[in-house]
Design a protein around this motif. Structure first.
Motif, short mmCIF file in Angstrom:
data_model
loop_
_atom_site.label_atom_id
_atom_site.label_comp_id
_atom_site.label_asym_id
_atom_site.label_seq_id
_atom_site.Cartn_x
_atom_site.Cartn_y
_atom_site.Cartn_z
N LEU A 485 44.07 51.09 33.66
CA LEU A 485 43.12 50.73 32.67
C LEU A 485 43.33 51.30 30.95
O LEU A 485 43.30 50.48 30.23
CB LEU A 485 41.54 51.11 32.90
N LYS A 505 44.51 43.41 30.35
CA LYS A 505 43.44 44.04 29.77
C LYS A 505 42.09 43.32 30.86
O LYS A 505 41.45 44.13 31.20
CB LYS A 505 43.05 44.13 28.43
N ASP A 506 42.33 42.19 30.64
CA ASP A 506 41.08 41.12 31.42
C ASP A 506 41.16 41.68 32.97
O ASP A 506 40.06 41.79 33.38
CB ASP A 506 41.20 40.10 31.05
N TYR A 509 40.02 45.11 33.39
CA TYR A 509 38.71 45.44 33.25
C TYR A 509 38.06 44.93 34.38
O TYR A 509 36.99 45.62 35.09
CB TYR A 509 38.03 44.58 32.14
N TRP A 528 33.53 55.48 27.93
CA TRP A 528 34.32 54.07 27.87
C TRP A 528 33.51 53.11 27.29
O TRP A 528 34.12 52.30 26.17
CB TRP A 528 34.37 53.44 29.43
N LEU A 533 34.38 49.26 25.03
CA LEU A 533 33.71 48.29 25.17
C LEU A 533 32.76 47.68 24.28
O LEU A 533 32.72 46.67 23.99
CB LEU A 533 32.76 48.39 26.58
N LYS A 550 34.58 39.95 30.72
CA LYS A 550 34.82 40.95 31.47
C LYS A 550 33.73 42.16 31.14
O LYS A 550 33.10 42.79 31.97
CB LYS A 550 36.23 41.36 31.49
N VAL A 551 33.71 42.19 29.83
CA VAL A 551 32.65 43.32 29.34
C VAL A 551 31.13 42.80 29.85
O VAL A 551 30.48 43.87 30.32
CB VAL A 551 32.59 43.26 27.71
N ILE A 554 31.06 43.96 33.47
CA ILE A 554 31.13 45.35 33.59
C ILE A 554 29.73 45.97 33.36
O ILE A 554 29.24 46.77 34.13
CB ILE A 554 32.34 46.29 32.71
#
Length: 1025
Positions: A485, A505-506, A509, A528, A533, A550-551, A554
């Motif tokens: 990460l 990165k995707d 995540y 984080w 984010l 993805k954010v 999460i």
């Protein structure tokens, strides 16, 4: 009249005409065939058409004949009440004919006949068709490739059909002979046992062995043929090789069926299944042998390439099924080590061509997942009694588990686990160019495919599922994920184009989102979010949609780790994501927002400033989405938010407009309307006493869904909305009043929703009052009569309190209206059988309390009803003697049940018993002592009742400021119960005087027999000198 060989030309002509494109020819033919279908000999004629050598080229007619034959046998093979069925002679002829026609060249006809044989075997084997498998086994010995293929097609269908048959009688016959068969999927094991019991040792011992030998021989022949094909040998008979391939696949399915269904699971029996150790390594070697031809056949021999893909996938599926059925036998080092090592190598270091073979890669990951989460391979921590040297079943399992754990430990050392974790994230989690294109073309479909697809159907979801199980079993991968990460975030600080760094990165995540619970030990969400984010969301470049999605994921997955000081910024982030252009991102945000709304720590205070924007964003999203799943997801978010917030009124107009439009657009979509009805129910409940402002929306919807023609699937949610509307109504709206008759239609359909129906009826009683009774008295009587006497005790206990409330509210009017129902209650009270059944006791007690109330509040009615001929007829039917006095029998019930009731019901019983003293019945004096004892105890225990009444009074006073909703009116009715206003002391004193005047000296004699202590208590209760 039976059909014969002379009718064959007619049957053939009809079959040919039934295939005609001209409806004027086809229709009469179909009608004639339908008439022939039930006549004896029709199936035999069809069989002759199928097997006739001079009709081999007439494939279409023969295929049609096979379809008619299958359908006819499905209908007439069994003898049914509505048909004569088929004669035993014709059945015997058909069975013999089917087994004599094994070499059918047309595959579709062969498949139909195989299915047909299996259907007959399900009914007739082994009792009526004991030689079925022996004939097939004998035919295999001398069969050519085509015939053996057809036999294996039949065998596979038979075994598949018998493995689903679980008739108790079939199982019992053989379970008595061998207890292990009790847990076997019955008839595969029964086949082996049956033939052994008939001393057909050859079949029992050789059937599996022969199939396995043929399987191995076919593999060698297939590989030899493939080797020749790879060397461009043009003279090879491709048809024979392909037929061998097809036969080999059928043989594989049969072997799977025998291993999976032919043995009890070794996890239960702890008996080693030897074929597992024999078959699995050889199947794995077959996969290895097939792979070298995969790449070379893709262009030159696509037909055989398809076979290779199908074969390798099927073999791996068989290995997975075997591991799940027989985990301990599969756990032997000779099997488990090689299979797991092979799968790990294919996942971590696949050949370039194999990497594109997604179906096989999915199976390799599925195998790894199955092994890692197998509970039989987990260490057991059960102990044993000191000094007990017996080897228990648990001890055996513990020993095997320990051995398997050792094999897995050698296969998965720490470095290999770390490698696997890295490969899963860096290779399989990464979006491909095809994925990005699919997202661009249809973001809505992409969201649901990624979000809702079964993990076992697509490579990435399968890799994610394996990764989660790996993380749960090997905590050392936590730092590895954090490292990946960090690397990904540092390697792609900003987004401008879709680069490998962005895609990594995707993937990283996503990896962090899926294991939030375990990863929270290594990663601070607050740091984080604040450090990465939230910053991601400030970049509005179109390609940031990949990261933004993805954010959103999460923020939903990590909801349990989001603390107070971070909660509001997270809410703001989700609302921002809801407003983005990309539908995939917005849907992801909507789902994550739902998780936060449903979270126990949801903060309405932190969310209040965002409500208006949130409603607008959700409404806009609902307008923009097209797919059903999307609409349901957004509706769930809206519905959850309505149910969670305390102040909906400021947004009521917006919500009414939204629901109006959404309902109009949902026409014909029942599943979507179910979600809308749930959301509307939450909306009405949230509005509370202000709910009438939405009646212009609500009433037409209720009218449409409560219609008798409304789909059944809407009924439950429609009734719940109806009940909620009544519960929060401040007065009975004319439209609501008109819907009550719908309840009769609903209950005539089913009693499944009786509890909700009872609440609806109560709503009409307490809200509608005399207006309701005057309009719907006959309908109400019909509803009660429909329910009482036709539902079980649980159903009665939900409806009897309503009868009590009715009598309490309308004591003069209701008893006459529901006289039939009251007669049923008397029958319930005077019927026995409740001594050892708590539910029946509760029903009888509730019924007795209602009758006691009627006697107290409408004495003349009950006295007259007990002499009704219709009641006497019902009682006689129930076994009650006509010579007994009904009222005196009710007295016995009241005396018997007085200790099982509430304080109000006890007082009702006591008042009823005191009224009985005024009846002109000398037998009352025989029960005088008991009656006075009950009345005395109720009067002297009045302090308990007073406390309860005072509590009710306090509750009423505290609710004076409340709006007159259903709950408020229910409390009013309870507080104003006439039973609470009547003085039992005065009633008893007056009724004793009446009793004394009626019976004179007999009364004095009965009183003199009272125990001195009881008499003293009576004097105390009545304040007598």
């Amino acid at each position: 009249m039976a059909l014969s060989v002379s009718d064959l030309p007619v049957i053939y002509t009809l079959l040919a005409n039934s295939l005609s494109g001209d409806i004027n020819v086809r229709k009469p033919a179909e009608e004639s065939l339908a008439q022939f279908e039930s006549r004896p000999g029709f199936c035999s004629c069809l069989m002759e058409v199928i097997t006739a050598k001079d009709l081999v080229s007439h494939t279409d007619v023969r295929l049609m004949a096979s379809v008619y034959l299958k359908n006819s046998i499905n209908r007439y093979w069994r003898n049914r009440r509505d048909s004569m069925g088929m004669s035993n002679e014709e059945k015997l002829h058909l069975r013999q004919k089917l087994l004599s026609h094994l070499r059918e060249e047309n595959y579709q006809i062969a498949l139909t006949l195989a299915v047909l044989i299996s259907k007959i075997a399900r009914i007739d084997y082994p009792r009526e068709w004991s030689d079925l498998l022996s004939v097939l086994a004998q035919q295999l010995q001398s069969a050519d490739i085509l015939t053996s293929h057809r036999i294996y097609l039949i065998l596979f269908r038979i075994l598949k059909e018998l493995s689903t048959k679980r008739l108790t009688l079939d199982q019992k016959t053989y379970a008595e002979e061998e207890k292990l068969l009790e847990s076997i999927d019955a008839h595969i094991g029964l086949y082996l046992k049956y033939v052994e019991s008939n001393r057909s040792h050859f079949i029992a011992s050789q059937f599996f062995d022969y199939s396995w030998h043929l399987w191995q021989t076919d593999v060698q022949n297939i590989l030899h043929g493939f080797s020749a094909l790879a060397q461009n040998a043009s003279e090879l008979p491709h048809g024979d090789i392909y037929l061998t391939c097809e036969r080999w696949l059928l043989c594989s399915k049969i072997i799977r069926q025998l291993i999976i269904s032919g043995f009890p699971s070794d996890a239960k029996s702890m008996q080693e299944v030897q074929p597992v150790k024999t078959v699995c390594p050889v199947m794995l070697n077959a996969i290895r042998s097939f792979f070298p031809y995969y790449s070379s056949f893709q262009e030159k021999h696509p037909k055989f390439c398809d076979f290779l893909k199908k074969a390798c996938t099927k073999l791996m599926k068989i290995l997975i099924a075997t591991q799940q059925r027989h985990p301990y036998s599969f756990g032997d080092q000779s099997v488990l080590w090689h299979v797991v090592d092979f799968c790990l190598n294919k996942i971590t270091n696949p050949e370039p061509d194999i990497l594109s073979f997604e179906e096989f890669m999915i199976q390799c990951m599925s195998m790894m997942k199955s092994v890692l989460e197998c509970k039989e391979y987990k260490p057991s921590f059960t102990g044993r009694v000191m000094g007990d040297n017996r080897v228990t079943l648990q001890e055996m399992k513990k020993n095997v588990s320990s051995a398997v754990a050792g094999v897995l430990a050698s296969l998965l050392p720490s470095d290999r686990v770390v490698l696997l974790c890295n490969i899963l994230i860096r290779r399989y989690f990464v979006l491909t160019a095809k994925d990005v294109e699919e997202w661009y073309q249809n973001p809505e479909s992409f969201h649901h495919e990624q979000d809702s697809v079964l993990w076992s159907e697509r490579l990435r979801p399968c890799a994610e599922a394996l990764y989660i199980v790996l993380f749960e079993n090997h905590s050392q991968v936590g730092p590895v994920v954090v490292s990946i990460l960090q690397e990904a975030m540092n390697g792609c600080p900003s987004v401008s184009e879709i680069s490998p760094e962005l895609l990594l990165k995707d993937a990283a995540y996503g990896a962090a989102a899926y294991v939030y619970y375990e990863l929270s030990n290594y990663l601070s969400f607050k740091d984080w979010f604040n450090g990465a984010l939230s910053i991601e969301l400030t970049n509005d470049h179109p390609n940031t949609r990949i990261i933004h999605r993805k954010v959103a994921l999460i923020l939903g997955q990590w909801v349990s780790e989001i603390k107070d000081d971070t909660r509001k910024p997270v809410y703001c982030a989700l609302i921002k994501l809801l407003q983005e252009k990309d539908l995939c991102v917005r849907l992801a945000a909507s789902r994550s927002l739902y998780f936060h709304i449903e979270d126990a720590n949801f903060s309405e205070q932190d969310f209040s400033d965002l409500l208006s924007l949130c409603w607008d964003s959700c409404f806009k999203l609902m307008e923009d989405v097209l797919e059903f799943d999307s609409k349901v997801q957004v509706l769930n978010t809206i519905s959850g938010l309505i149910a969670r917030i305390t102040e909906v009124m400021p947004y009521a107009n917006k919500l009414v407009q939204f629901f109006q439009k959404a309902w109009e657009e949902s026409s014909g979509e029942s599943l979507l309307q179910i979600q809308l009805l749930t959301a509307l129910k939450n909306f009405v409940a949230a509005l509370g006493y202000q709910s009438p402002i939405c009646y212009n929306l609500l009433m037409p919807i209720l009218q449409s869904v409560l219609n008798v023609n409304s789909p059944d699937e809407l009924l439950e949610d429609s009734m719940q909305l109806w009940e909620t509307t009544l519960s929060h109504a401040t007065a009975m709206a004319p439209q609501l009043l008109g819907y009550f008759p719908c309840l009769v239609e609903i209950l005539e359909r089913s009693f499944n929703h009786l509890k909700v129906a009872a609440s609806i009826i109560e709503g009409y009683i307490v809200l509608g009052g005399f207006e309701f009774l005057n309009m719907h008295a006959p309908t109400l009587a019909k509803v009660l009569d429909l329910v009482i006497g036709n539902v079980n005790d649980r159903g009665l206990l939900s409806i009897l309190p309503l009868v009590d409330v009715l009598v309490q509210c309308f004591p003069a009017e209701v008893p006459q209206v529901i006289s039939t129902t009251i007669q049923k209650l008397i029958v319930i009270c005077l019927s026995g059988g409740d001594d050892h059944d708590p539910s029946k006791t509760a029903v009888k007690t509730s019924s007795a309390a209602i009758l006691a109330r009627i006697l107290v509040m409408n004495t003349n009615f009950l006295a007259q009803l007990t002499s009704e001929p219709s009641l006497l007829a019902h009682l006689q039917k129930a076994g009650f003697s006509n010579e007994e006095n009904i009222l005196l029998c009710l007295v016995d019930v009241w005396l018997d049940k007085v200790d099982n009731v509430t304080s109000t019901q006890r007082k009702t019983f006591a008042l009823a018993l005191s009224i009985i003293l005024t009846m002109r019945m000398p037998q009352v004096l025989d029960k005088l002592d008991q009656i006075l004892s009950v009345c005395t105890s109720v009067i002297l225990g009045g302090s308990e009742d007073l406390t309860e009444e005072e509590s009710s009074s306090d509750n009423m006073q505290s609710s004076q400021l409340q709006v007159p909703s259903k709950e408020f009116r229910r409390r009013q009715i309870k507080f104003s119960d006439p039973i609470n206003q009547i003085s039992l002391e005065n009633s008893l004193r007056d009724n004793l005087q009446t009793c004394a005047a009626l019976h004179g000296e007999l009364f004095n004699t009965a009183m003199s027999k009272m125990h001195p202590a009881a008499f003293a208590q009576l004097k105390q209760a009545l304040n007598m000198p």
